[in-house]
Design a protein around this motif. Structure first.
Motif, PDB file in Angstrom:
ATOM      1  N   ALA A  98      22.822  27.655  -5.101  1.00  0.00           N
ATOM      2  CA  ALA A  98      23.045  27.499  -3.526  1.00  0.00           C
ATOM      3  C   ALA A  98      24.498  27.450  -3.178  1.00  0.00           C
ATOM      4  O   ALA A  98      25.018  28.068  -2.206  1.00  0.00           O
ATOM      5  CB  ALA A  98      22.363  26.611  -2.854  1.00  0.00           C
ATOM      6  N   TYR A  99      25.174  26.439  -4.132  1.00  0.00           N
ATOM      7  CA  TYR A  99      26.601  26.149  -3.892  1.00  0.00           C
ATOM      8  C   TYR A  99      27.610  27.134  -4.808  1.00  0.00           C
ATOM      9  O   TYR A  99      28.616  27.398  -4.416  1.00  0.00           O
ATOM     10  CB  TYR A  99      26.734  24.758  -4.289  1.00  0.00           C
ATOM     11  N   LEU A 100      27.197  27.664  -5.970  1.00  0.00           N
ATOM     12  CA  LEU A 100      28.090  28.185  -6.944  1.00  0.00           C
ATOM     13  C   LEU A 100      27.868  29.629  -6.956  1.00  0.00           C
ATOM     14  O   LEU A 100      28.692  30.530  -7.404  1.00  0.00           O
ATOM     15  CB  LEU A 100      28.070  27.658  -8.265  1.00  0.00           C
ATOM     16  N   GLY A 101      26.382  30.144  -6.847  1.00  0.00           N
ATOM     17  CA  GLY A 101      26.083  31.412  -7.020  1.00  0.00           C
ATOM     18  C   GLY A 101      25.461  31.447  -8.673  1.00  0.00           C
ATOM     19  O   GLY A 101      25.513  30.504  -9.358  1.00  0.00           O
ATOM     20  N   ARG A 102      24.777  32.573  -8.561  1.00  0.00           N
ATOM     21  CA  ARG A 102      23.713  32.813  -9.945  1.00  0.00           C
ATOM     22  C   ARG A 102      24.527  32.857 -11.344  1.00  0.00           C
ATOM     23  O   ARG A 102      24.378  31.951 -12.208  1.00  0.00           O
ATOM     24  CB  ARG A 102      22.819  33.629 -10.098  1.00  0.00           C
ATOM     25  N   ARG A 103      25.659  33.558 -11.471  1.00  0.00           N
ATOM     26  CA  ARG A 103      26.325  33.872 -12.392  1.00  0.00           C
ATOM     27  C   ARG A 103      27.271  32.657 -12.834  1.00  0.00           C
ATOM     28  O   ARG A 103      27.249  32.151 -14.114  1.00  0.00           O
ATOM     29  CB  ARG A 103      27.185  34.700 -12.259  1.00  0.00           C
ATOM     30  N   SER A 104      27.805  32.023 -11.838  1.00  0.00           N
ATOM     31  CA  SER A 104      28.792  30.717 -12.042  1.00  0.00           C
ATOM     32  C   SER A 104      27.806  29.615 -12.524  1.00  0.00           C
ATOM     33  O   SER A 104      28.200  28.867 -13.134  1.00  0.00           O
ATOM     34  CB  SER A 104      29.233  30.622 -10.748  1.00  0.00           C
ATOM     35  N   THR A 105      26.529  29.480 -11.760  1.00  0.00           N
ATOM     36  CA  THR A 105      25.637  28.451 -12.365  1.00  0.00           C
ATOM     37  C   THR A 105      25.350  28.613 -13.857  1.00  0.00           C
ATOM     38  O   THR A 105      25.155  27.355 -14.559  1.00  0.00           O
ATOM     39  CB  THR A 105      24.457  28.510 -11.408  1.00  0.00           C
ATOM     40  N   ALA A 106      24.914  29.903 -14.203  1.00  0.00           N
ATOM     41  CA  ALA A 106      24.456  29.883 -15.641  1.00  0.00           C
ATOM     42  C   ALA A 106      25.949  29.689 -16.702  1.00  0.00           C
ATOM     43  O   ALA A 106      25.550  28.905 -17.722  1.00  0.00           O
ATOM     44  CB  ALA A 106      24.439  31.180 -15.924  1.00  0.00           C
ATOM     45  N   ARG A 107      27.090  29.734 -16.120  1.00  0.00           N
ATOM     46  CA  ARG A 107      28.344  29.363 -16.908  1.00  0.00           C
ATOM     47  C   ARG A 107      28.425  27.841 -16.887  1.00  0.00           C
ATOM     48  O   ARG A 107      28.568  27.548 -17.842  1.00  0.00           O
ATOM     49  CB  ARG A 107      29.618  30.201 -16.389  1.00  0.00           C
ATOM     50  N   VAL A 108      28.402  27.139 -15.763  1.00  0.00           N
ATOM     51  CA  VAL A 108      28.365  25.727 -15.686  1.00  0.00           C
ATOM     52  C   VAL A 108      27.235  25.146 -16.378  1.00  0.00           C
ATOM     53  O   VAL A 108      27.774  24.051 -17.231  1.00  0.00           O
ATOM     54  CB  VAL A 108      28.127  25.340 -14.239  1.00  0.00           C
ATOM     55  N   LEU A 109      26.092  25.406 -16.542  1.00  0.00           N
ATOM     56  CA  LEU A 109      25.130  25.022 -17.320  1.00  0.00           C
ATOM     57  C   LEU A 109      25.186  25.166 -18.704  1.00  0.00           C
ATOM     58  O   LEU A 109      24.711  24.331 -19.527  1.00  0.00           O
ATOM     59  CB  LEU A 109      23.498  25.397 -16.645  1.00  0.00           C
TER      60      LEU A 109
END
Length: 360
Positions: A154-165
């Motif tokens: 919700a805050y970063l977007g799907r692609r960025s979330t995958a990278r962060v995790l």
């Protein structure tokens, strides 16, 4: 006490399931192997999401397939009660009363429901209750994982979330990627924010972001940042397919313009001031990753391409255009564009070839 293989799996391995859908399918199959006459099952979880109130997965014993039903909670409408979607679906399958268990101690916790191929015996009902009891821990782990992912998306977007995790939480983690970049900004919004009530200002911002973010997502892009009344989005290049990313960005720009025209018709009818905007597109490389202080990170994009697209948007007003396109992106695009010559951009060493999207 010797645990059955199903209960032992719930204790030892179910938490490693890739998602709640697979846990439901595996649990259902194991219960059938334990001679519980299941026809179908449903699992309902509450999720923290801007649009979705809860998620329900529906499993059929005959095929082993799982489908998902989403429970939406738009403003002003009362959402279904927990488990309603699953109950309605199971009722069409059951040959007898449904069996359901609230998993865990929370009133809004996961709900497991089962439809039998025939009415359940007391022994079978006890087996299902035991399964629900032992499912509490793995479902809590899956729910926590889903909550983290949904919140970050919700805050970063799907692609960025995958990278962060998937990467360490360090400042030196990132990668250079090529993408079509979109930068957009509302014009004269400062005047509106100084003269209108705060709730009107926020509603105007939300309506603007709905149109542009919706257009970005519709064509496969991802919003990286909301910056005041502006927005930065990317359309990553897959392999060498630069043209696909550029055309997607141009389609998103056209859809934004159409959406804003419709919004302004509504605002005019309501006696509200019209919203004008500038939008720029560019193709280039950027560093996509973590920046910030040692203990406070931001996942974002930086680099000359980001600087150029933001400066290019600043030309929209003096050139009298709502959408401008850099020469780098125009060279890869199939969409007919209008050449506007070369222009110097503030802080950019070399002049930039500028094109416009036709205003029709």
């Amino acid at each position: 006490m010797q645990l059955s293989s199903t209960l032992a799996w719930l204790v030892d391995a179910a938490s490693d399931s890739p998602g709640a859908d697979r846990l439901l399918a595996e649990l259902g199959a194991r219960l059938v192997a334990d001679s519980v006459p299941l026809a179908a099952g449903a699992l309902t979880l509450d999720v923290p999401h801007p649009l979705i109130a809860r998620r329900t997965w529906l499993w059929r014993a005959e095929s082993g397939e799982v489908i998902e039903a989403l429970g939406f909670a738009p403003a002003g409408l009362a959402p279904d009660q927990p488990g309603d979607a699953g109950r309605r679906w199971l009722a069409d399958i059951a040959s007898g009363p449904l069996h359901e268990d609230m998993v865990g101690l929370r009133q809004n916790g996961p709900l497991l429901a089962w439809a039998g191929a025939r009415p359940f015996t007391s022994h079978e009902t006890n087996t299902l209750r035991q399964a629900a009891r032992f499912a509490a821990a793995p479902l809590a782990a899956l729910a926590a994982r889903a909550t983290l992912t949904a919140s970050l998306e919700a805050y970063l977007g799907r692609r960025s979330t995958a990278r962060v995790l998937s990467a360490p939480l360090r400042r030196d983690v990132g990668e250079t990627i090529q993408a079509a970049l979109l930068y957009a900004d509302l014009r004269d919004f400062t005047a509106l924010s100084e003269t209108a009530r705060p709730d009107v200002v926020i509603a105007s911002l939300d309506a603007w972001f709905d149109r542009i973010a919706g257009a970005v997502h519709a064509f496969g892009g991802e919003v990286l940042k909301f910056i005041g009344d502006g927005m930065l989005a990317i359309f990553p290049v897959a392999g060498e397919a630069r043209r696909g990313a550029c055309d997607a960005a141009l389609k998103s720009a056209s859809a934004t313009r159409a959406g804003m025209a419709h919004l302004n018709e509504e605002r005019h009818a309501q006696g509200l001031p019209l919203l004008s905007f500038g939008l720029a597109l560019h193709l280039g490389e950027m560093l996509w990753g973590n920046i910030g202080a040692a203990n406070r990170l931001d996942f974002t994009a930086i680099g000359p391409a980001v600087n150029l697209v933001s400066r290019l948007e600043g030309l929209c007003k003096p050139l009298g255009r709502s959408v401008l396109v850099s020469g780098a992106l125009a060279a890869e695009a199939d969409t007919p564009l209008i050449p506007l010559g070369e222009h110097r951009l503030r802080g950019i060493a070399s002049p930039c070839a500028v094109f416009a999207l036709p205003e029709t």
